[in-house]
Design an enzyme around this catalytic site. Structure first.
Site, PDB file in Angstrom:
ATOM      1  N   SER A  61       0.849  -1.205  -0.074  1.00  0.00           N
ATOM      2  CA  SER A  61       0.018  -0.035  -0.022  1.00  0.00           C
ATOM      3  C   SER A  61       0.704   1.298  -0.005  1.00  0.00           C
ATOM      4  O   SER A  61       0.123   2.314  -0.320  1.00  0.00           O
ATOM      5  CB  SER A  61      -0.855   0.041   1.156  1.00  0.00           C
ATOM      6  OG  SER A  61      -2.058  -0.369   0.782  1.00  0.00           O
ATOM      7  N   LYS A  64       0.637   3.596  -3.101  1.00  0.00           N
ATOM      8  CA  LYS A  64      -0.501   4.452  -3.250  1.00  0.00           C
ATOM      9  C   LYS A  64      -0.043   5.701  -3.396  1.00  0.00           C
ATOM     10  O   LYS A  64      -0.534   6.577  -3.973  1.00  0.00           O
ATOM     11  CB  LYS A  64      -1.592   4.123  -2.259  1.00  0.00           C
ATOM     12  CG  LYS A  64      -2.194   2.898  -2.535  1.00  0.00           C
ATOM     13  CD  LYS A  64      -2.978   2.506  -1.219  1.00  0.00           C
ATOM     14  CE  LYS A  64      -3.584   1.011  -1.405  1.00  0.00           C
ATOM     15  NZ  LYS A  64      -4.418   0.924  -0.230  1.00  0.00           N
ATOM     16  N   TYR A 186      -2.644  -1.887 -10.558  1.00  0.00           N
ATOM     17  CA  TYR A 186      -2.781  -1.860  -9.145  1.00  0.00           C
ATOM     18  C   TYR A 186      -1.736  -2.966  -8.559  1.00  0.00           C
ATOM     19  O   TYR A 186      -1.093  -2.556  -7.571  1.00  0.00           O
ATOM     20  CB  TYR A 186      -4.165  -1.850  -8.501  1.00  0.00           C
ATOM     21  CG  TYR A 186      -4.155  -1.937  -6.904  1.00  0.00           C
ATOM     22  CD1 TYR A 186      -3.792  -0.941  -6.435  1.00  0.00           C
ATOM     23  CD2 TYR A 186      -4.664  -2.920  -6.193  1.00  0.00           C
ATOM     24  CE1 TYR A 186      -3.732  -0.838  -5.043  1.00  0.00           C
ATOM     25  CE2 TYR A 186      -4.679  -3.017  -5.000  1.00  0.00           C
ATOM     26  CZ  TYR A 186      -4.284  -1.938  -4.372  1.00  0.00           C
ATOM     27  OH  TYR A 186      -4.280  -2.063  -2.956  1.00  0.00           O
ATOM     28  N   TYR A 238      -4.218   3.115   8.120  1.00  0.00           N
ATOM     29  CA  TYR A 238      -5.447   2.254   7.930  1.00  0.00           C
ATOM     30  C   TYR A 238      -6.444   2.888   9.256  1.00  0.00           C
ATOM     31  O   TYR A 238      -6.461   3.966   9.363  1.00  0.00           O
ATOM     32  CB  TYR A 238      -5.245   0.814   8.381  1.00  0.00           C
ATOM     33  CG  TYR A 238      -3.944   0.275   7.321  1.00  0.00           C
ATOM     34  CD1 TYR A 238      -4.598   0.132   6.106  1.00  0.00           C
ATOM     35  CD2 TYR A 238      -3.047  -0.163   7.698  1.00  0.00           C
ATOM     36  CE1 TYR A 238      -3.774  -0.509   4.951  1.00  0.00           C
ATOM     37  CE2 TYR A 238      -2.062  -0.892   6.538  1.00  0.00           C
ATOM     38  CZ  TYR A 238      -2.577  -0.823   5.416  1.00  0.00           C
ATOM     39  OH  TYR A 238      -1.827  -1.425   4.259  1.00  0.00           O
ATOM     40  N   VAL A 256       0.695  -3.798   3.812  1.00  0.00           N
ATOM     41  CA  VAL A 256       0.802  -5.042   4.730  1.00  0.00           C
ATOM     42  C   VAL A 256       2.077  -5.652   4.552  1.00  0.00           C
ATOM     43  O   VAL A 256       2.416  -7.136   4.898  1.00  0.00           O
ATOM     44  CB  VAL A 256      -0.283  -5.888   4.080  1.00  0.00           C
ATOM     45  CG1 VAL A 256      -1.737  -5.254   4.446  1.00  0.00           C
ATOM     46  CG2 VAL A 256      -0.348  -6.039   2.539  1.00  0.00           C
TER      47      VAL A 256
HETATM   48  N1  GLU Z   1      -2.189  -5.822  -2.274  1.00  0.00           N
HETATM   49  C1  GLU Z   1      -2.987  -5.468  -1.103  1.00  0.00           C
HETATM   50  C2  GLU Z   1      -4.376  -5.428  -1.316  1.00  0.00           C
HETATM   51  O1  GLU Z   1      -4.712  -4.606  -2.241  1.00  0.00           O
HETATM   52  C3  GLU Z   1      -2.464  -4.046  -0.339  1.00  0.00           C
HETATM   53  C4  GLU Z   1      -2.944  -4.109   0.972  1.00  0.00           C
HETATM   54  C5  GLU Z   1      -2.281  -3.097   1.812  1.00  0.00           C
HETATM   55  O2  GLU Z   1      -1.093  -3.070   1.873  1.00  0.00           O
HETATM   56  O3  GLU Z   1      -3.092  -2.148   2.336  1.00  0.00           O
HETATM   57  O4  GLU Z   1      -5.188  -5.907  -0.877  1.00  0.00           O
END
Ligand code: GLU
Length: 302
Positions: A61, A64, A186, A238, A256
């Site tokens: 994530s 992003k 993504y 989060y 994650v």
């Molecule tokens: N590839 C994970 C998903 O999209 C990333 C989640 C994350 O790092 O928050 O579910």
């Protein structure tokens, strides 16, 4: 600084046993849990590291942030008609809120928002995966950064919930490209393998009003750097974002894969990494390392 990093690492690394490594895909479940590293890059060109700071891990994530900057650069203000800038108060991959709010994601760092941003990249960059890779390589000044093919494949195979978010947004007319292409974009960005030292260097522009030390042109405008930091402050950690602002007081993003980056405006970037996660999905050890470093150095913005 070096002494402080070494002390913090030896004090908090043993806490890795309190967390659980992400296990939604086998490629992440098999990562050695005891690894931990931290890297502090400063605007005046220094780099301090401790532990496994040069070991590459799955960006997940944290990617992003880079995608958002690329999308802001391409779309300008019209991006904010398709995605909001509010904290979600919901799990990062929640579907309910997206239905209720007619396919407009709450912010660009929950999954729905990041998938929308991926759509912008697919629709507005030719060879968008290569564009993402070259963006991150240029910022980290490292040509060897790559997406991990095993993680990428595994994400694709286990990506049903992300696919559901994408198709739901498509049904509301908020996704332009074909959903499989958007998801591939993504998952490709999530699968990038990078180290703490590379990541800290790559994000310096956010601590420096959009200007990356050593690069000729600004990466983004001063206003967009401010906006990205604002979103990270309210939504980057989060469902622990409020608590992180309360205790640490820095724009930050976690993933994650076990990484947490924290932006310290006018100073530099801290990246800490250790795979086991707490119940919110934030790395147990990285959280301790960043919180205590910020406290020791008095870095809170508030
Ligand atoms: N590839 C994970 C998903 O999209 C990333 C989640 C994350 O790092 O928050 O579910």
């Amino acid at each position: 600084m070096q002494e402080l990093l070494d002390t913090l690492l030896s004090r908090y690394q043993p806490l890795y046993t309190q967390g659980k490594v992400a296990d939604y895909i086998p490629a992440l479940a098999s990562v050695a849990p005891q690894q931990a590293g931290i890297a502090v890059a400063t605007l005046d060109g220094q780099l301090f590291t401790a532990g496994d700071a040069h070991q590459r891990f799955s960006l997940q994530s944290v990617s992003k942030i880079f995608a958002l900057v690329m999308a802001m650069n391409r779309l300008g203000d019209s991006l904010w008609q398709r995605v909001n800038m509010e904290p979600s108060g919901q799990p990062f991959n929640s579907i309910v809120q997206l239905e209720w709010e007619k396919g407009i994601p709450r912010n660009p760092v929950i999954n729905a928002g990041a998938i929308l941003v991926s759509d912008v990249l697919v629709s507005h960059y030719s060879a968008s995966k290569a564009a993402f890779l070259s963006f991150i390589r240029r910022l980290a000044a490292t040509e060897t950064i790559m997406a991990d093919a095993v993680v990428f494949q595994s994400e694709l195979e286990h990506g049903n919930r992300n696919a559901a978010l994408a198709y739901l947004m498509k049904s509301f007319g908020n996704i332009e490209a074909d959903v499989p292409a958007v998801l591939a974009q993504y998952f490709h960005q999530c699968a990038i393998a990078i180290s703490c030292s590379e990541l800290s260097r790559a994000l310096l522009f956010l601590a420096n009003r959009g200007v990356q030390p050593g690069l000729p042109d600004a990466v983004c405008s001063r206003r967009d750097a401010h906006r990205v930091n604002a979103i990270l402050s309210t939504s980057g950690m989060y469902d622990q974002s409020g608590e992180f602002a309360f205790n640490v007081g820095l724009p930050a993003k976690s993933g994650v894969g076990g990484a947490i980056v924290a932006i310290v405006p006018q100073y530099g970037v801290i990246t800490a990494w250790s795979p086991p996660l707490n119940r919110y999905g934030n790395s147990v050890v990285a959280m301790q390392l960043i919180s205590h470093l910020a406290e020791e150095l008095g870095l809170s913005l508030f």
